[in-house]
Motif scaffolding. Structure first.
Motif, short mmCIF file in Angstrom:
data_model
loop_
_atom_site.label_atom_id
_atom_site.label_comp_id
_atom_site.label_asym_id
_atom_site.label_seq_id
_atom_site.Cartn_x
_atom_site.Cartn_y
_atom_site.Cartn_z
N LEU A 27 0.85 -1.18 0.00
CA LEU A 27 0.00 0.00 0.00
C LEU A 27 0.89 1.23 0.00
CD1 LEU A 27 -2.49 -1.11 2.82
CD2 LEU A 27 -2.57 -1.64 0.39
N LEU A 28 0.61 2.18 -0.88
CA LEU A 28 1.46 3.34 -1.05
C LEU A 28 0.61 4.60 -1.15
CD1 LEU A 28 4.18 4.77 -1.79
CD2 LEU A 28 3.73 4.09 -4.17
N GLY A 29 0.95 5.63 -0.37
CA GLY A 29 0.29 6.92 -0.45
C GLY A 29 1.32 8.02 -0.56
N VAL A 30 1.10 8.97 -1.47
CA VAL A 30 2.05 10.06 -1.68
C VAL A 30 1.43 11.36 -1.18
CG1 VAL A 30 3.44 11.33 -3.35
CG2 VAL A 30 3.04 8.88 -3.67
N TYR A 31 2.16 12.10 -0.34
CA TYR A 31 1.67 13.34 0.26
C TYR A 31 2.35 14.56 -0.33
CZ TYR A 31 -0.31 10.01 3.48
OH TYR A 31 -1.02 8.96 4.01
N GLU A 32 3.58 14.43 -0.78
CA GLU A 32 4.29 15.51 -1.46
C GLU A 32 5.16 14.90 -2.54
OE1 GLU A 32 6.61 17.78 1.29
OE2 GLU A 32 4.94 18.13 2.66
N GLY A 33 5.35 15.65 -3.67
CA GLY A 33 6.21 15.17 -4.74
C GLY A 33 5.58 14.04 -5.54
N SER A 34 6.43 13.20 -6.11
CA SER A 34 5.96 12.07 -6.90
C SER A 34 6.95 10.92 -6.79
CB SER A 34 5.78 12.46 -8.38
OG SER A 34 7.03 12.83 -8.94
N VAL A 35 6.46 9.71 -7.05
CA VAL A 35 7.31 8.52 -6.99
C VAL A 35 7.01 7.65 -8.20
CG1 VAL A 35 7.30 8.56 -4.46
CG2 VAL A 35 5.67 7.12 -5.66
N GLN A 36 7.97 6.81 -8.54
CA GLN A 36 7.77 5.83 -9.59
C GLN A 36 7.76 4.44 -8.98
OE1 GLN A 36 10.84 4.99 -12.77
NE2 GLN A 36 9.24 5.83 -14.09
N VAL A 37 6.81 3.61 -9.41
CA VAL A 37 6.64 2.27 -8.86
C VAL A 37 6.91 1.24 -9.94
CG1 VAL A 37 5.03 0.67 -7.77
CG2 VAL A 37 4.87 3.12 -7.28
N GLN A 38 7.80 0.30 -9.65
CA GLN A 38 8.11 -0.79 -10.57
C GLN A 38 7.74 -2.11 -9.92
OE1 GLN A 38 9.48 -0.78 -13.95
NE2 GLN A 38 8.49 -2.74 -13.62
N PRO A 39 6.67 -2.77 -10.37
CA PRO A 39 6.30 -4.08 -9.80
C PRO A 39 7.43 -5.09 -9.96
CG PRO A 39 4.49 -3.19 -11.09
CD PRO A 39 5.68 -2.31 -11.35
N ARG A 40 7.44 -6.08 -9.07
CA ARG A 40 8.56 -7.03 -8.97
C ARG A 40 8.71 -7.91 -10.21
NH1 ARG A 40 12.57 -6.52 -5.89
NH2 ARG A 40 11.19 -6.01 -4.15
N ASN A 41 7.61 -8.43 -10.75
CA ASN A 41 7.73 -9.37 -11.87
C ASN A 41 8.21 -8.67 -13.14
OD1 ASN A 41 6.86 -11.31 -10.13
ND2 ASN A 41 4.98 -11.80 -11.22
N PRO A 42 9.12 -9.29 -13.89
CA PRO A 42 9.66 -8.68 -15.11
C PRO A 42 8.56 -8.41 -16.14
CG PRO A 42 10.98 -10.59 -14.44
CD PRO A 42 9.74 -10.61 -13.60
N GLY A 43 8.76 -7.34 -16.90
CA GLY A 43 7.84 -7.04 -17.97
C GLY A 43 6.65 -6.19 -17.58
N GLN A 44 6.50 -5.89 -16.28
CA GLN A 44 5.39 -5.06 -15.84
C GLN A 44 5.74 -3.58 -16.01
OE1 GLN A 44 2.51 -6.55 -15.08
NE2 GLN A 44 3.63 -8.44 -15.52
N PRO A 45 4.81 -2.76 -16.51
CA PRO A 45 5.12 -1.34 -16.73
C PRO A 45 5.26 -0.59 -15.41
CG PRO A 45 2.80 -1.76 -17.15
CD PRO A 45 3.45 -3.10 -16.94
N ALA A 46 6.13 0.43 -15.41
CA ALA A 46 6.28 1.28 -14.23
C ALA A 46 5.10 2.24 -14.14
CB ALA A 46 7.59 2.06 -14.31
N LEU A 47 4.80 2.66 -12.91
CA LEU A 47 3.70 3.59 -12.66
C LEU A 47 4.24 4.83 -11.97
CD1 LEU A 47 1.32 0.96 -11.01
CD2 LEU A 47 1.17 1.76 -13.38
N THR A 48 3.67 6.00 -12.28
CA THR A 48 4.03 7.23 -11.59
C THR A 48 2.87 7.66 -10.71
OG1 THR A 48 5.48 7.97 -13.38
CG2 THR A 48 4.71 9.64 -11.84
#
Length: 337
Positions: free
Chosen positions: A210-231
Protein backbone atom coordinates in the motif's frame (compact mmCIF):
# COMPACT_ATOMS: atom_id res chain seq x y z
CA UNK A 1 -3.03 -31.72 47.62
CA UNK A 2 -1.38 -31.02 44.26
CA UNK A 3 -3.46 -31.60 41.14
CA UNK A 4 -2.50 -34.67 39.09
CA UNK A 5 -0.10 -34.19 36.23
CA UNK A 6 -1.73 -34.34 32.80
CA UNK A 7 -1.36 -37.47 30.73
CA UNK A 8 0.59 -37.36 27.47
CA UNK A 9 -2.66 -36.90 25.54
CA UNK A 10 -3.72 -34.16 27.96
CA UNK A 11 -0.41 -32.37 27.55
CA UNK A 12 -0.81 -32.33 23.78
CA UNK A 13 -4.01 -30.32 24.20
CA UNK A 14 -2.57 -27.92 26.79
CA UNK A 15 -0.69 -24.74 25.89
CA UNK A 16 2.92 -24.30 26.93
CA UNK A 17 3.19 -21.60 29.58
CA UNK A 18 5.69 -18.75 29.29
CA UNK A 19 7.62 -20.04 32.32
CA UNK A 20 8.04 -23.54 30.86
CA UNK A 21 8.98 -22.10 27.47
CA UNK A 22 11.72 -20.00 29.09
CA UNK A 23 13.02 -23.06 30.93
CA UNK A 24 13.19 -25.01 27.67
CA UNK A 25 15.10 -22.23 25.93
CA UNK A 26 17.42 -21.96 28.94
CA UNK A 27 18.26 -25.66 28.61
CA UNK A 28 18.73 -25.27 24.86
CA UNK A 29 21.29 -22.51 25.44
CA UNK A 30 23.02 -24.23 28.37
CA UNK A 31 23.56 -27.42 26.37
CA UNK A 32 25.35 -25.45 23.65
CA UNK A 33 28.13 -24.42 26.03
CA UNK A 34 30.69 -27.20 26.45
CA UNK A 35 31.96 -28.81 28.49
CA UNK A 36 28.62 -30.19 29.67
CA UNK A 37 28.87 -31.98 33.01
CA UNK A 38 27.10 -35.22 33.79
CA UNK A 39 25.24 -33.38 36.56
CA UNK A 40 23.88 -30.91 34.00
CA UNK A 41 22.76 -33.72 31.69
CA UNK A 42 21.06 -35.50 34.59
CA UNK A 43 19.25 -32.32 35.65
CA UNK A 44 18.16 -31.74 32.05
CA UNK A 45 16.78 -35.29 31.73
CA UNK A 46 15.00 -34.97 35.07
CA UNK A 47 13.42 -31.69 34.00
CA UNK A 48 12.13 -33.25 30.77
CA UNK A 49 10.63 -36.19 32.65
CA UNK A 50 9.08 -34.09 35.43
CA UNK A 51 6.05 -33.00 33.41
CA UNK A 52 4.65 -33.84 29.95
CA UNK A 53 4.57 -30.13 29.07
CA UNK A 54 8.32 -29.94 29.74
CA UNK A 55 8.91 -32.58 27.06
CA UNK A 56 6.54 -30.81 24.66
CA UNK A 57 8.41 -27.52 25.18
CA UNK A 58 11.78 -29.23 24.74
CA UNK A 59 10.75 -30.76 21.42
CA UNK A 60 9.70 -27.33 20.18
CA UNK A 61 12.98 -25.84 21.38
CA UNK A 62 14.86 -28.49 19.42
CA UNK A 63 12.78 -27.75 16.32
CA UNK A 64 13.54 -24.06 16.64
CA UNK A 65 17.25 -24.76 17.03
CA UNK A 66 17.12 -26.80 13.82
CA UNK A 67 15.52 -23.85 12.03
CA UNK A 68 18.34 -21.62 13.18
CA UNK A 69 20.82 -24.21 11.88
CA UNK A 70 19.11 -23.95 8.50
CA UNK A 71 19.49 -20.17 8.63
CA UNK A 72 23.18 -20.64 9.39
CA UNK A 73 23.62 -23.10 6.51
CA UNK A 74 21.98 -20.62 4.13
CA UNK A 75 24.75 -18.12 4.75
CA UNK A 76 23.38 -16.25 7.75
CA UNK A 77 25.72 -17.60 10.41
CA UNK A 78 25.96 -14.27 12.22
CA UNK A 79 22.19 -14.11 12.55
CA UNK A 80 21.93 -17.69 13.77
CA UNK A 81 24.69 -17.13 16.31
CA UNK A 82 23.04 -13.96 17.54
CA UNK A 83 19.74 -15.78 17.88
CA UNK A 84 20.80 -18.98 19.64
CA UNK A 85 24.51 -18.62 20.27
CA UNK A 86 26.09 -18.45 23.72
CA UNK A 87 26.44 -14.67 23.58
CA UNK A 88 22.88 -14.12 22.33
CA UNK A 89 22.32 -10.71 20.78
CA UNK A 90 24.87 -8.11 22.01
CA UNK A 91 22.21 -5.44 22.64
CA UNK A 92 19.95 -7.75 24.67
CA UNK A 93 20.37 -9.14 28.14
CA UNK A 94 20.24 -12.92 28.40
CA UNK A 95 16.97 -12.68 30.33
CA UNK A 96 15.33 -10.46 27.69
CA UNK A 97 16.52 -12.68 24.85
CA UNK A 98 15.17 -15.77 26.59
CA UNK A 99 11.78 -14.14 26.95
CA UNK A 100 11.71 -13.23 23.25
CA UNK A 101 12.77 -16.71 22.13
CA UNK A 102 10.30 -18.35 24.51
CA UNK A 103 7.40 -16.67 22.72
CA UNK A 104 8.01 -19.03 19.79
CA UNK A 105 7.38 -22.06 21.96
CA UNK A 106 4.08 -20.90 23.44
CA UNK A 107 2.18 -20.89 20.12
CA UNK A 108 0.91 -23.66 17.89
CA UNK A 109 2.79 -24.77 14.81
CA UNK A 110 0.40 -22.84 12.57
CA UNK A 111 1.66 -19.55 14.00
CA UNK A 112 5.35 -20.41 13.85
CA UNK A 113 6.11 -19.24 10.34
CA UNK A 114 4.97 -15.65 10.91
CA UNK A 115 6.63 -15.45 14.32
CA UNK A 116 9.82 -17.06 13.06
CA UNK A 117 9.93 -14.57 10.20
CA UNK A 118 9.41 -11.60 12.49
CA UNK A 119 12.17 -12.80 14.82
CA UNK A 120 14.63 -13.28 11.97
CA UNK A 121 13.66 -9.91 10.49
CA UNK A 122 14.27 -8.11 13.77
CA UNK A 123 17.71 -9.65 14.17
CA UNK A 124 18.68 -8.89 10.57
CA UNK A 125 17.08 -5.43 10.37
CA UNK A 126 18.93 -2.18 10.92
CA UNK A 127 15.91 -0.67 12.66
CA UNK A 128 12.67 -2.19 13.97
CA UNK A 129 9.72 -1.44 16.25
CA UNK A 130 7.67 -3.60 18.57
CA UNK A 131 3.89 -3.90 18.50
CA UNK A 132 2.49 -0.54 19.61
CA UNK A 133 5.82 1.27 19.24
CA UNK A 134 6.71 4.02 16.75
CA UNK A 135 10.15 5.41 15.98
CA UNK A 136 11.56 8.47 14.17
CA UNK A 137 14.91 8.24 12.35
CA UNK A 138 17.16 10.61 10.43
CA UNK A 139 19.36 8.65 8.03
CA UNK A 140 22.88 9.47 6.94
CA UNK A 141 21.65 11.44 3.90
CA UNK A 142 19.15 13.37 6.09
CA UNK A 143 16.18 11.35 4.83
CA UNK A 144 13.58 11.23 7.60
CA UNK A 145 11.84 7.92 8.32
CA UNK A 146 9.06 7.26 10.81
CA UNK A 147 8.41 3.59 11.55
CA UNK A 148 4.92 2.52 12.52
CA UNK A 149 4.00 -0.34 14.85
CA UNK A 150 5.64 -3.76 14.36
CA UNK A 151 7.92 -2.70 11.49
CA UNK A 152 11.44 -3.50 10.33
CA UNK A 153 13.76 -1.98 7.70
CA UNK A 154 17.19 -2.72 6.30
CA UNK A 155 19.42 -0.02 4.77
CA UNK A 156 22.02 0.09 2.05
CA UNK A 157 23.63 3.49 1.49
CA UNK A 158 26.81 4.25 -0.45
CA UNK A 159 28.01 6.66 -3.16
CA UNK A 160 25.98 4.98 -5.90
CA UNK A 161 22.95 3.67 -4.04
CA UNK A 162 20.38 4.74 -1.46
CA UNK A 163 18.02 1.87 -0.65
CA UNK A 164 15.59 1.06 2.16
CA UNK A 165 14.12 -2.44 2.27
CA UNK A 166 10.80 -2.59 4.12
CA UNK A 167 10.91 -6.04 5.67
CA UNK A 168 7.69 -5.70 7.64
CA UNK A 169 5.12 -3.13 8.64
CA UNK A 170 4.85 0.50 7.60
CA UNK A 171 6.91 3.68 7.34
CA UNK A 172 6.56 7.34 6.39
CA UNK A 173 9.49 8.64 4.33
CA UNK A 174 10.32 12.34 3.87
CA UNK A 175 13.01 13.02 1.26
CA UNK A 176 14.14 16.47 0.13
CA UNK A 177 15.86 16.99 -3.22
CA UNK A 178 19.63 16.82 -2.95
CA UNK A 179 21.96 17.38 -5.88
CA UNK A 180 24.71 14.85 -6.49
CA UNK A 181 22.92 11.95 -4.81
CA UNK A 182 21.27 8.99 -6.55
CA UNK A 183 17.49 8.55 -6.27
CA UNK A 184 16.18 6.87 -3.14
CA UNK A 185 14.63 3.44 -3.70
CA UNK A 186 12.34 1.58 -1.32
CA UNK A 187 12.01 -2.17 -1.81
CA UNK A 188 8.99 -4.21 -0.72
CA UNK A 189 8.12 -7.82 -1.50
CA UNK A 190 5.99 -6.63 -4.43
CA UNK A 191 8.28 -4.11 -6.11
CA UNK A 192 10.43 -1.00 -5.94
CA UNK A 193 9.49 2.64 -5.28
CA UNK A 194 11.92 5.30 -6.49
CA UNK A 195 12.02 9.09 -6.07
CA UNK A 196 14.35 12.09 -5.82
CA UNK A 197 12.05 14.17 -3.59
CA UNK A 198 8.76 13.14 -1.96
CA UNK A 199 6.87 12.42 1.22
CA UNK A 200 5.17 9.05 1.09
CA UNK A 201 3.82 6.23 3.22
CA UNK A 202 4.55 2.57 2.43
CA UNK A 203 2.88 -0.40 4.10
CA UNK A 204 3.72 -4.05 3.53
CA UNK A 205 0.80 -6.49 3.86
CA UNK A 206 0.45 -10.12 2.79
CA UNK A 207 1.12 -10.09 -0.96
CA UNK A 208 0.25 -6.40 -1.41
CA UNK A 209 2.04 -3.07 -0.97
CA UNK A 210 0.00 0.00 0.00
CA UNK A 211 1.46 3.34 -1.05
CA UNK A 212 0.29 6.92 -0.45
CA UNK A 213 2.05 10.06 -1.68
CA UNK A 214 1.67 13.34 0.26
CA UNK A 215 4.29 15.51 -1.46
CA UNK A 216 6.21 15.17 -4.74
CA UNK A 217 5.96 12.07 -6.90
CA UNK A 218 7.31 8.52 -6.99
CA UNK A 219 7.77 5.83 -9.59
CA UNK A 220 6.64 2.27 -8.86
CA UNK A 221 8.11 -0.79 -10.57
CA UNK A 222 6.30 -4.08 -9.80
CA UNK A 223 8.56 -7.03 -8.97
CA UNK A 224 7.73 -9.37 -11.87
CA UNK A 225 9.66 -8.68 -15.11
CA UNK A 226 7.84 -7.04 -17.97
CA UNK A 227 5.39 -5.06 -15.84
CA UNK A 228 5.12 -1.34 -16.73
CA UNK A 229 6.28 1.28 -14.23
CA UNK A 230 3.70 3.59 -12.66
CA UNK A 231 4.03 7.23 -11.59
CA UNK A 232 2.14 8.30 -8.48
CA UNK A 233 1.71 11.99 -7.61
CA UNK A 234 0.90 13.86 -4.40
CA UNK A 235 -2.69 13.27 -3.30
CA UNK A 236 -2.86 9.74 -4.67
CA UNK A 237 -2.71 6.28 -3.15
CA UNK A 238 -2.51 2.84 -4.70
CA UNK A 239 -2.31 -0.85 -3.97
CA UNK A 240 -0.03 -3.04 -6.07
CA UNK A 241 1.26 -6.59 -6.14
CA UNK A 242 4.05 -8.26 -8.11
CA UNK A 243 1.93 -8.17 -11.27
CA UNK A 244 1.11 -4.46 -11.12
CA UNK A 245 -1.66 -2.05 -10.15
CA UNK A 246 -4.59 -3.34 -8.07
CA UNK A 247 -6.32 -0.04 -7.29
CA UNK A 248 -5.65 3.69 -7.50
CA UNK A 249 -7.58 6.52 -5.87
CA UNK A 250 -7.22 10.06 -4.52
CA UNK A 251 -6.49 10.86 -0.88
CA UNK A 252 -7.21 14.13 0.83
CA UNK A 253 -5.01 13.82 3.91
CA UNK A 254 -1.77 15.77 4.26
CA UNK A 255 -0.16 12.94 6.23
CA UNK A 256 -1.17 9.53 7.59
CA UNK A 257 -3.09 9.73 10.86
CA UNK A 258 -0.85 7.13 12.53
CA UNK A 259 2.19 9.42 12.13
CA UNK A 260 0.41 11.82 14.51
CA UNK A 261 -0.46 9.05 16.95
CA UNK A 262 -4.06 8.79 15.79
CA UNK A 263 -6.31 6.22 14.14
CA UNK A 264 -8.93 7.70 11.81
CA UNK A 265 -12.09 5.99 10.57
CA UNK A 266 -14.93 7.24 8.41
CA UNK A 267 -17.80 4.78 8.17
CA UNK A 268 -15.34 1.87 8.44
CA UNK A 269 -16.66 -1.63 9.13
CA UNK A 270 -16.22 -2.54 12.78
CA UNK A 271 -14.37 -5.76 11.86
CA UNK A 272 -11.92 -3.80 9.69
CA UNK A 273 -11.50 -1.11 12.33
CA UNK A 274 -10.67 -3.68 15.00
CA UNK A 275 -8.19 -5.39 12.68
CA UNK A 276 -6.44 -2.04 12.21
CA UNK A 277 -6.53 -1.20 15.92
CA UNK A 278 -5.19 -4.68 16.63
CA UNK A 279 -1.92 -3.75 14.91
CA UNK A 280 -1.13 -1.52 17.89
CA UNK A 281 -1.65 -4.02 20.72
CA UNK A 282 -0.52 -7.60 21.34
CA UNK A 283 -2.97 -10.48 21.11
CA UNK A 284 -6.30 -10.98 19.39
CA UNK A 285 -8.93 -8.27 18.90
CA UNK A 286 -12.24 -9.05 17.21
CA UNK A 287 -16.00 -8.85 17.34
CA UNK A 288 -19.06 -11.07 17.14
CA UNK A 289 -19.80 -11.89 13.49
CA UNK A 290 -23.22 -10.22 13.75
CA UNK A 291 -21.48 -6.90 14.47
CA UNK A 292 -18.87 -6.98 11.70
CA UNK A 293 -20.60 -4.47 9.40
CA UNK A 294 -21.42 -1.81 12.00
CA UNK A 295 -19.94 1.55 10.86
CA UNK A 296 -17.23 3.26 12.92
CA UNK A 297 -16.32 6.93 12.51
CA UNK A 298 -13.98 9.13 14.49
CA UNK A 299 -10.37 9.91 15.28
CA UNK A 300 -8.88 7.95 18.16
CA UNK A 301 -5.57 8.25 20.08
CA UNK A 302 -3.36 5.20 19.63
CA UNK A 303 -1.58 5.69 22.95
CA UNK A 304 -4.42 3.94 24.82
CA UNK A 305 -6.09 1.18 22.80
CA UNK A 306 -8.21 0.09 25.77
CA UNK A 307 -9.70 3.57 25.87
CA UNK A 308 -10.42 3.39 22.13
CA UNK A 309 -12.17 0.05 22.57
CA UNK A 310 -14.32 1.37 25.39
CA UNK A 311 -15.24 4.50 23.43
CA UNK A 312 -16.28 2.50 20.36
CA UNK A 313 -18.22 0.02 22.48
CA UNK A 314 -20.05 2.84 24.26
CA UNK A 315 -20.95 4.58 20.99
CA UNK A 316 -22.23 1.37 19.39
CA UNK A 317 -23.86 0.07 22.61
CA UNK A 318 -21.63 -2.98 22.78
CA UNK A 319 -19.74 -4.82 25.50
CA UNK A 320 -16.00 -5.36 25.71
CA UNK A 321 -15.46 -9.00 26.68
CA UNK A 322 -11.83 -9.80 27.65
CA UNK A 323 -11.28 -13.56 27.76
CA UNK A 324 -7.71 -12.66 28.75
CA UNK A 325 -5.79 -9.40 28.37
CA UNK A 326 -4.58 -10.72 25.00
CA UNK A 327 -7.91 -12.01 23.70
CA UNK A 328 -10.62 -9.34 23.58
CA UNK A 329 -13.95 -9.47 21.74
CA UNK A 330 -16.77 -6.96 21.29
CA UNK A 331 -20.19 -8.52 21.87
CA UNK A 332 -23.79 -7.28 21.77
CA UNK A 333 -24.72 -5.59 25.03
CA UNK A 334 -26.83 -7.81 27.26
CA UNK A 335 -29.85 -6.37 29.04
CA UNK A 336 -29.74 -6.36 32.82
CA UNK A 337 -32.16 -8.84 34.31
Amino acid sequence: MSPPLPTRAGADAQPITAAIAEQAMQWQLDLQQPPISEATLTAWRNWRQAHPLHEKAWLRAEAFAQRMDQVRQQGHSALASATLGPSLRPTLSRRTALKQLAVLLTVGAGAWNARDLALVQDWSADYSTRVGQQRRLTLVDQTRVQLNTDSAIKLRFDQDLRRISLLRGEMLVTLERQSGLPPLSVDTAEGRIETVAARFDVRQTAGVTLLGVYEGSVQVQPRNPGQPALTLNAGEQLRFDRQGLLSRQPQGASQPAWSQGMLAAQGQRLADFLEELGRYRPGHLGCDSSLADLPVSGTFPLADTDRVLNAVAETLHLEVRPFTRYWVTLKPRTLAG
